[in-house]
Design a protein around this motif. Structure first.
Motif, PDB file in Angstrom:
ATOM      1  N   CYS A  13       4.626 -39.938  -8.114  1.00 46.03           N
ATOM      2  CA  CYS A  13       4.726 -40.494  -6.698  1.00 46.03           C
ATOM      3  C   CYS A  13       6.107 -40.505  -6.512  1.00 46.03           C
ATOM      4  O   CYS A  13       6.541 -39.849  -5.207  1.00 46.03           O
ATOM      5  N   ARG A  14       7.201 -40.794  -7.374  1.00 47.80           N
ATOM      6  CA  ARG A  14       8.609 -40.715  -7.005  1.00 47.80           C
ATOM      7  C   ARG A  14       8.856 -39.522  -6.939  1.00 47.80           C
ATOM      8  O   ARG A  14       9.764 -39.068  -6.043  1.00 47.80           O
ATOM      9  N   CYS A  17       7.592 -37.853  -3.493  1.00 46.80           N
ATOM     10  CA  CYS A  17       8.410 -38.255  -2.459  1.00 46.80           C
ATOM     11  C   CYS A  17       9.849 -37.827  -2.103  1.00 46.80           C
ATOM     12  O   CYS A  17       9.903 -37.498  -1.298  1.00 46.80           O
ATOM     13  N   GLN A  18      10.504 -37.819  -3.195  1.00 44.46           N
ATOM     14  CA  GLN A  18      11.628 -37.509  -3.211  1.00 44.46           C
ATOM     15  C   GLN A  18      11.814 -35.891  -2.901  1.00 44.46           C
ATOM     16  O   GLN A  18      12.688 -35.727  -2.014  1.00 44.46           O
ATOM     17  N   PHE A  20       9.614 -34.128  -1.137  1.00 46.35           N
ATOM     18  CA  PHE A  20       9.414 -34.205   0.292  1.00 46.35           C
ATOM     19  C   PHE A  20      10.425 -34.455   1.361  1.00 46.35           C
ATOM     20  O   PHE A  20      10.713 -33.573   2.232  1.00 46.35           O
ATOM     21  N   VAL A  21      11.008 -35.618   0.910  1.00 46.80           N
ATOM     22  CA  VAL A  21      12.025 -36.247   1.852  1.00 46.80           C
ATOM     23  C   VAL A  21      13.398 -35.221   1.777  1.00 46.80           C
ATOM     24  O   VAL A  21      13.935 -34.657   2.644  1.00 46.80           O
ATOM     25  N   GLY A  32      16.123 -39.160  -0.155  1.00 46.48           N
ATOM     26  CA  GLY A  32      14.731 -39.262  -1.087  1.00 46.48           C
ATOM     27  C   GLY A  32      14.716 -40.460  -2.083  1.00 46.48           C
ATOM     28  O   GLY A  32      13.661 -41.366  -2.020  1.00 46.48           O
ATOM     29  N   ILE A  35      14.840 -43.895   0.193  1.00 41.42           N
ATOM     30  CA  ILE A  35      13.525 -44.092   0.665  1.00 41.42           C
ATOM     31  C   ILE A  35      12.513 -44.633  -0.289  1.00 41.42           C
ATOM     32  O   ILE A  35      11.971 -45.631  -0.326  1.00 41.42           O
ATOM     33  N   VAL A  36      12.586 -43.997  -1.448  1.00 45.33           N
ATOM     34  CA  VAL A  36      11.659 -44.610  -2.680  1.00 45.33           C
ATOM     35  C   VAL A  36      12.208 -46.084  -2.975  1.00 45.33           C
ATOM     36  O   VAL A  36      11.394 -46.516  -3.223  1.00 45.33           O
ATOM     37  N   VAL A  39      10.978 -48.369  -0.414  1.00 51.38           N
ATOM     38  CA  VAL A  39       9.404 -48.436  -0.335  1.00 51.38           C
ATOM     39  C   VAL A  39       9.015 -49.096  -1.571  1.00 51.38           C
ATOM     40  O   VAL A  39       8.243 -50.027  -1.546  1.00 51.38           O
ATOM     41  N   PHE A  73       7.861 -45.962 -10.227  1.00 54.39           N
ATOM     42  CA  PHE A  73       8.554 -45.219  -8.918  1.00 54.39           C
ATOM     43  C   PHE A  73       9.731 -45.511  -8.891  1.00 54.39           C
ATOM     44  O   PHE A  73      10.661 -44.728  -8.416  1.00 54.39           O
TER      45      PHE A  73
END
Length: 121
Positions: A13-14, A17-18, A20-21, A32, A35-36, A39, A73
């Motif tokens: 997931c980390r 997510c990274q 994507f950002v 990224g 934000i990780v 969150v 994460f």
């Protein structure tokens, strides 16, 4: 087993997510990662507060969510939780010391690691 499975999920997931950002919101700072970390801090706060409410989360579920998923994460969430816990317990010196030591020695350790590899190669 719970921690290992959670760490796998959190790590994947980390990365997702990274990526994507970073791909969708270019920035001069590592947005990224930022934000990780935020969150992860929010999630670990939820998990530990639910754990403190009695039987809402089993010990295994807490380990899976907090140590496993959040740990995979971002370890920053554990760092933040530990500091907040100390402050909530009325400690102020030790959280400040912990933050300063972590940042200063952590940055130093990264630099020494880089220098070490440059020296070898």
């Amino acid at each position: 087993m719970y921690i290992g499975i959670g760490s796998f999920i959190g790590g994947v997931c980390r990365y997702l997510c990274q990526q994507f950002v970073q791909n969708n919101y270019p920035s001069s700072i590592p947005l990224g990662t930022l934000i990780v970390n935020i969150v992860g801090c929010f999630i670990i706060g939820l998990v530990y507060e639910l754990s403190s409410k009695g039987n809402l989360l089993s010990t295994d579920m807490r380990l899976f969510l907090a140590t496993g998923i959040c740990g995979g994460f971002t370890t920053f969430s554990s760092f933040a939780y530990e500091n907040v816990s100390m402050v909530l317990d009325g400690e102020f010196f030790y959280p400040l010391l912990y933050v300063l030591i972590s940042v200063i020695i952590g940055f130093g350790a990264v630099h020494v690691g880089i220098l070490f590899i440059k020296l070898i190669f």
